[in-house]
Design an enzyme around this catalytic site. Structure first.
Site: not given
Ligand code: PEP
Ligand code: MG
Length: 571
Positions: A189, A296, A431, A455, A502
């Site tokens: 992140h 998010r 995911e 994920d 996404c």
């Molecule tokens: C993902 O898992 O692709 C996603 C967009 O969520 P995050 O990156 O916040 O886990």
């Molecule tokens: Mg995710």
């Protein structure tokens, strides 16, 4: 001079001095003292410096992230002035003739243990505050530097073992020109936030902290994933040129800002942006975003000492919706856990946090937190084009339970006289491989899918997205991943629903032609990737890419996929 290879996490070039961000060594010896008054004086000096630093950080955070995020520092300041904590430390120094370090540590730990074990959430939050503040005071007693990204006031590149999302949120773009870390991957992140902040970054270098010393000159090349410590004159010149070329390239891309995204054979796809806060919308609009594909919301809950209220959340959602006008905004409900922690929830440490009690799992159990968020969202729905999605859905039961809570809150709000939009689409993130496998069953009940490849890849390949040692297995183009994605898109279309993505893969230049061919409807990415993606899509033919579908899905390795796409698209 050292050349270090890492993972390109946020594009652009940074050249500046090294600023090392590392946890200070706070170990101390417990001593008996002859003049306790001197220790009390030292204690108060350390408390005063800590207070003035926290005031500065609070002001800075207020300006950069808003009042709500600055609140945590008000809580910290209160702790520092609380006689119920300070007096017992003084008493201990005087009654036991011990040094200030020992009195501070032992007294603080006593309170932390006491508060941590209380049933009351407010008191548990205070334990986290005391822990944070004690570290700062201890550093001043020991005269060791306590690094504060928010206090940086000259141009630097941050070098760290790792950066947490809350460290990253504090970075001031004016002074922090780039960062580079030992650990982390493109989808951790802090890397994602670096892209929103447009700060060049190279992560997962494994060794940068052992190669770069404070104040040395460093180059971070976030385009190709290179880091150079103590560059030669010639290298400085080369990278200055690369920096200028990148700026020029950005100006070229900007020409497509107000254009729709249409392929060479006339197919329109939607290019949306991933955001973390309402402030990110400016970047989305400046980069020609056609919607928000992922908001998010967990950042509303982070960097604070308590849960955001319904009103605070309502304000944030309304602001995003209003700024986007009639463009779609997909808001993801709270996805805490994994690398995003909330100290004040005081959840037990887990051995495998990415496989643990996170996201929808936490929300279904703590439905007080979840329902507050759902109410804020429902109330905001009349201010724009809202879609709601649930993260980390593994089973149909989870989706039904979450949807049911949403319907219940909707009914209650309507009965209380609130206006709620009647056409809010409700979808899920895909995911988890189990969900991708039975996407046909899900497609009958959800309004849309958004594929979360960040994920999905880690769970399919069993390779932690944060662990650079297994990053070779983190393969977006592995045919296993492509087959799962295809399964999801086909399932959506068979039921007349739409499928978006996404995860970071949606903005990747090798993945874009593949996803276009598989029929993806919406691509949601870091705002800065939108214009390069639009430029690329303009020259691609959907029909041609679709004709490669079976070939790609039946390939054996990621390398074969990459070689094939590179050849077909001249990359
Ligand atoms: C993902 O898992 O692709 C996603 C967009 O969520 P995050 O990156 O916040 O886990
Ligand atoms: Mg995710």
């Amino acid at each position: 001079m050292s050349h270090i290879k890492g993972i390109a996490a946020s594009s652009g070039i940074a050249i500046a001095k090294v600023y090392r961000l590392e946890a200070p060594d706070l170990s101390y010896n417990k001593n008996n003292v002859d003049v306790p008054e001197d220790e009390v004086k030292r204690l108060h000096e350390a408390l005063d410096i800590s207070k003035s630093e926290l005031e500065k950080i609070k002001e800075h955070t207020k300006k950069s992230l808003g009042d709500e995020h600055a609140e945590i520092f008000s809580a910290h300041l209160l702790v520092l002035s609380d006689p119920e904590l300070i007096q017992p430390i003084e008493d201990k120094i005087k009654s036991e003739n011990v040094n200030a370090e020992a009195a501070l540590d032992e007294t603080a730990n006593m309170f932390i243990d006491m508060f941590k074990n209380m049933d009351n959430e407010y008191m548990r939050e205070r334990a986290a505050d005391i822990q944070d503040v004690t570290k700062r005071v201890m550093a001043h007693l020991l005269d060791v530097t306590f690094p504060d990204p928010a206090l940086i006031n000259e141009e630097v590149v941050i070098v760290a073992d790792d950066l947490t999302p809350s460290d990253t949120a504090q970075l001031n773009k004016q002074y922090v020109k780039g960062f580079t870390t030992d650990i982390g991957g493109r989808t951790s992140h802090s890397a994602i936030m670096a892209r929103s902040l447009e700060i060049p970054a190279v992560v997962g270098t494994k060794e940068i902290t052992s190669k770069a010393e404070k104040d040395e000159t460093i180059i971070v090349d976030g385009i190709d994933g290179d880091v150079i410590v103590n560059p030669t004159e010639e290298e400085l010149h080369t990278y200055q040129q690369k920096m200028d070329d990148f700026e020029q390239q950005k100006q070229e891309w900007a020409k497509l800002k107000d254009e729709p995204t249409v392929t060479a054979d006339g197919t329109h796809v939607e290019l949306a942006a991933n955001i973390g806060t309402p402030d990110d919308i400016e970047g989305v609009l400046n980069n020609g975003g056609e919607g928000v594909g992922l908001y998010r919301t967990e950042f509303l809950y982070m960097g604070k000492s308590q849960l955001p209220t319904e009103e605070e959340q309502f304000g944030a959602y309304k602001s995003v919706l209003e700024q986007m006008g009639d463009k779609p905004v997909v808001v993801r409900t709270l996805d805490i856990g994994g690398d995003k922690e909330l100290d004040y929830l005081d959840l037990p440490k887990e051995l495998n946090p990415f496989l643990g009690f996170r996201a929808i799992r936490l929300c279904l159990e703590r439905d007080d937190i979840f329902r507050t968020q759902l109410r804020a969202l429902l109330r905001a729905s009349v201010h724009g084009n809202l879609k709601i999605m649930f993260p980390m859905i593994a089973t149909l039961e989870e989706f039904r339970e979450a949807k049911n809570m949403l319907d219940e809150e909707k009914l209650k709000l309507k009965e209380a006289g609130h206006d709620i939009s009647d056409d809010i689409e409700v979808g899920i993130m895909v995911e988890i491989p189990a969900t991708a496998m039975i996407a046909r069953q899900f497609a009958k009940e959800v309004d849309f899918f958004s594929i979360g490849t960040n994920d999905l890849i880690q769970y399919t390949m069993a390779a932690d997205r944060m662990n650079e040692r297994v990053s070779y297995l983190y393969q977006p183009y592995n045919p296993a991943i492509l087959n799962l994605i295809n399964n999801v898109i086909e399932a959506a279309h068979a039921e007349g629903k739409w499928a978006g993505m996404c995860g970071e893969m949606a903005g990747d230049s090798i993945a874009i032609p593949i996803l276009l061919g598989l029929g993806l409807d919406e691509f949601s990415m870091s705002a800065t990737s939108i214009l390069p993606a639009r430029t690329q899509l303009k020259d691609l033919s959907r029909e041609e890419m679709a004709s490669y579908k079976e070939t790609l899905l039946s390939m054996g390795t990621a390398d074969e996929v990459v070689a094939f796409i590179k050849e077909k698209t001249n990359q």
